[in-house]
Structures are given as C-alpha cells and as structure tokens.
Design a protein around this motif. Structure first.
Motif, PDB file in Angstrom:
ATOM      1  N   ALA A 152     -11.206   6.239  -2.991  1.00  0.00           N
ATOM      2  CA  ALA A 152     -10.078   5.756  -4.154  1.00  0.00           C
ATOM      3  C   ALA A 152      -8.541   6.086  -3.226  1.00  0.00           C
ATOM      4  O   ALA A 152      -7.456   5.874  -3.618  1.00  0.00           O
ATOM      5  N   TRP A 153      -8.302   6.962  -1.873  1.00  0.00           N
ATOM      6  CA  TRP A 153      -7.108   7.044  -1.565  1.00  0.00           C
ATOM      7  C   TRP A 153      -7.150   5.997  -0.857  1.00  0.00           C
ATOM      8  O   TRP A 153      -5.569   6.259  -0.981  1.00  0.00           O
ATOM      9  N   SER A 154      -6.959   5.232  -0.714  1.00  0.00           N
ATOM     10  CA  SER A 154      -6.846   3.846   0.154  1.00  0.00           C
ATOM     11  C   SER A 154      -5.721   3.358  -1.323  1.00  0.00           C
ATOM     12  O   SER A 154      -5.512   2.114  -0.821  1.00  0.00           O
ATOM     13  N   ILE A 155      -6.711   3.317  -2.361  1.00  0.00           N
ATOM     14  CA  ILE A 155      -5.352   2.592  -3.094  1.00  0.00           C
ATOM     15  C   ILE A 155      -3.995   2.971  -3.807  1.00  0.00           C
ATOM     16  O   ILE A 155      -3.739   1.866  -3.568  1.00  0.00           O
ATOM     17  N   GLY A 156      -4.604   4.318  -3.810  1.00  0.00           N
ATOM     18  CA  GLY A 156      -3.096   5.588  -4.256  1.00  0.00           C
ATOM     19  C   GLY A 156      -2.470   5.514  -3.489  1.00  0.00           C
ATOM     20  O   GLY A 156      -1.438   6.238  -3.666  1.00  0.00           O
ATOM     21  N   LEU A 157      -2.936   5.795  -1.822  1.00  0.00           N
ATOM     22  CA  LEU A 157      -1.922   6.691  -1.157  1.00  0.00           C
ATOM     23  C   LEU A 157      -0.910   5.290  -0.448  1.00  0.00           C
ATOM     24  O   LEU A 157       0.800   5.712  -0.710  1.00  0.00           O
ATOM     25  N   ILE A 217      -0.311  -6.008  -7.262  1.00  0.00           N
ATOM     26  CA  ILE A 217      -1.298  -4.538  -7.522  1.00  0.00           C
ATOM     27  C   ILE A 217      -2.942  -5.472  -6.981  1.00  0.00           C
ATOM     28  O   ILE A 217      -3.497  -5.304  -6.132  1.00  0.00           O
ATOM     29  N   VAL A 226      -5.409  -5.329  -4.063  1.00  0.00           N
ATOM     30  CA  VAL A 226      -6.496  -4.041  -4.350  1.00  0.00           C
ATOM     31  C   VAL A 226      -7.819  -5.041  -3.784  1.00  0.00           C
ATOM     32  O   VAL A 226      -8.954  -5.024  -3.835  1.00  0.00           O
ATOM     33  N   LEU A 239      -0.938  -2.799  -0.863  1.00  0.00           N
ATOM     34  CA  LEU A 239      -0.888  -2.011  -1.845  1.00  0.00           C
ATOM     35  C   LEU A 239       1.013  -0.900  -1.760  1.00  0.00           C
ATOM     36  O   LEU A 239       1.372  -0.316  -2.683  1.00  0.00           O
ATOM     37  N   LEU A 279       0.348   3.252  -2.566  1.00  0.00           N
ATOM     38  CA  LEU A 279       1.240   2.729  -3.591  1.00  0.00           C
ATOM     39  C   LEU A 279       2.203   3.618  -3.768  1.00  0.00           C
ATOM     40  O   LEU A 279       3.216   3.486  -3.566  1.00  0.00           O
ATOM     41  N   ILE A 280       1.755   5.227  -3.513  1.00  0.00           N
ATOM     42  CA  ILE A 280       2.396   6.135  -3.482  1.00  0.00           C
ATOM     43  C   ILE A 280       3.392   6.513  -2.589  1.00  0.00           C
ATOM     44  O   ILE A 280       4.937   7.001  -2.727  1.00  0.00           O
ATOM     45  N   GLY A 338       4.063  -0.270  -4.307  1.00  0.00           N
ATOM     46  CA  GLY A 338       4.494   0.992  -4.730  1.00  0.00           C
ATOM     47  C   GLY A 338       6.453   0.878  -4.737  1.00  0.00           C
ATOM     48  O   GLY A 338       6.508   1.257  -5.164  1.00  0.00           O
TER      49      GLY A 338
END
Length: 288
Positions: A73-78, A55, A59, A229, A80-81, A233
């Motif tokens: 922010a979406w480019s990190i969380g999306l 991770i 990042v 990323l 991953l999920i 996930g």
C-alpha cells in the motif's frame, strides 16, 4: 537501430504537436471568442488527466512490476503524497524565506512574469515560480522515460500505443498550459519559453532513456511506476494551485464580460466539465 530512428521520429512529432497546441492561445488568444473560458477548459483537462490517466497508469505499471503478489500500500500512497508535498514546499518558498528573514541572505527575488522584455535567465527563474510549469515538466520527463523504455526493450507495439496516447493528450494539455499561464498573468514571451521547454522534455527524456538502457541498464518498471505516481502527486497540487488562481481572477472576468454573473458561472462550469471529459475520451482511445 531502426527502433532508435522510430523513436526519434515520434519524438519530433510529439514536440511539434505540443508547440502547435500551446501557441494557439499565445498567438490567437485575443482573437478567440470567449477565450477566458479556455482556462476553465484547461483546468478540467488537468483534473481528469491526473485522475483518469496518470494515477491509473502508475498503479497499473506498479502491479505489472510486482506481480503476482501486487504492490504494498505504501508504494502507491507514498509517491503521491511526496510529489504533492514537494510542489507545496516549492510553491511556498517565498513565504518561508520571508517568515525566517532569509530572503536577503540568499538573494532570492521573485520574477515579475508580466513584465515586458525577456532574457534566458529571467525565463528559467520564472519556471521556479510556476507550480503548473514544474508539474508539467516533471510529467513530460516521466512520459519520456516510459516511452524510451518501451522502444529500448523492443516493445514497439506498446511504444506505439503510448505514442498515440501521449500525442493525443499533449495537444489539449499544451493548449490549456499556455492559456492558464496567460490567465495567471505571465507575459506571452514567458509563456512561450515555458511551452518550448515543456515540448522538449518528453522527446529528450525518451531518447536519453533509450540510450541508457541500450548501454547496459536493466528494465526497472518498479521505478517507472513510482515516478508515475510521484508525477500524479505533483499534478494533484498543480490542480489545487490552478483552481485557486483561476478562482481569484474570476472578478476580473465578470467585470470584462457582457454576460451576467450567473451566465458566466454556468459557462465556466460547462467549460470545466468539457475539459474533464477530454482525457476520459483519450483513455478509451488508448485502451490497454
């Protein structure tokens, strides 16, 4: 061309290191005292590898690719999920097919990983039923993409650092990989087949990436960061999967152990904690 030769050399070294690390539990598992606890040690390695190495690396690469404004922010969380959900869906295919009465229509049958005998087709099919193997294969491919990009773009110093980090964490990861596969009930032949595929992924991906970039593709650090990323996930799901399977087999360990339940639990805790500390050490060795 010297950079390509260097890449081929480090690729062979990585492959040999991964194979050696993974063969130890397969060939010497019964002779190693307290071998059951190595699966907990491996679980700790997987947890810390995702949180301390994969991770943060994803990042960091993302920030380098999107500077000076930084990533959305979406480019990190999306990613991953998305990686987590893909593995979650794959792991539950048999249940979904059963629920919708589709198993017989698409001729889907589960492979008994502990059954004697081995065939190539049997081995490849068993990969689709191991979240651990799929997650590690994907991570190995992304490691190779990053390493091949570094050498192709003449960033040999970065490539050398990445090589050291990858080799240092390949050895314990491959060791924990096969020990957990054996713990989950896969036969030594199936575990060995999964190991050889895992050992090949990073070298093949690195050489392929190098050749693609040299043919004319441009540097795409943003894509590599998203892949890292996404891999993280998948690792998060693999951790959940491994913890569930190791926990379910705990009663068998207690039955076969000469320790009291309290002593066994304490040793399992210490083994997991020790495994979690190893990637932390690797991250310090890798530096910046």
């Amino acid at each position: 061309m010297s950079s390509f030769v260097d890449l081929c050399i480090v690729s062979v070294v990585m492959m040999v290191v991964a194979i050696i690390g993974g063969l130890i539990p397969i060939k010497l598992g019964d002779k190693l005292p307290g071998f059951n606890y190595f699966s907990y040690f491996g679980m700790g390695i997987l947890i810390a590898t995702a949180l301390v190495i994969i991770i943060p690396e994803g990042v960091k690469t993302l920030y380098e690719a999107t500077s000076p404004d930084g990533p959305e922010a979406w480019s990190i969380g999306l990613p991953l999920i998305f990686g987590f959900v893909i593995m979650y869906l794959q792991d539950n295919i048999p249940m979904l097919l059963e629920a919708w009465n589709l198993k017989s229509k698409i001729n889907y049958t589960e492979v008994d990983g502990s059954a004697p005998g081995f065939s190539i087709a049997h081995g490849f099919k068993s990969i689709l039923q191991s979240a651990l193997t799929l997650g590690l294969l994907l991570h190995g491919i992304i490691d190779g993409i990053s390493l091949g990009s570094s050498y192709a773009l003449s960033k040999s110093h970065i490539g050398l650092i990445m090589f050291v980090v990858i080799v240092v964490h390949k050895l314990p990861t491959s060791f924990s990989f096969t020990s957990i596969l054996l713990k989950e009930g896969f036969s030594p032949q199936i575990a060995q087949f999964h190991l050889f595929l895992f050992a090949l992924t990073t070298p093949l991906a690195a050489i392929t990436t190098y050749l693609i970039i040299k043919v004319g593709a441009h540097d795409s650090q943003f894509v590599i960061a998203l892949l890292f990323l996404f891999s993280a996930g998948t690792f998060l799901y693999v951790i959940h999967h491994v913890m569930s399977n190791v926990g379910h087999s705990k009663s068998d360990d207690l039955h076969n152990s000469t320790n009291t339940p309290e002593q066994s639990s304490a040793l399992e805790f210490l083994a997991t904690l020790g495994g979690a500390c190893l990637p932390i050490l690797v991250s310090f060795l890798g530096g910046d």
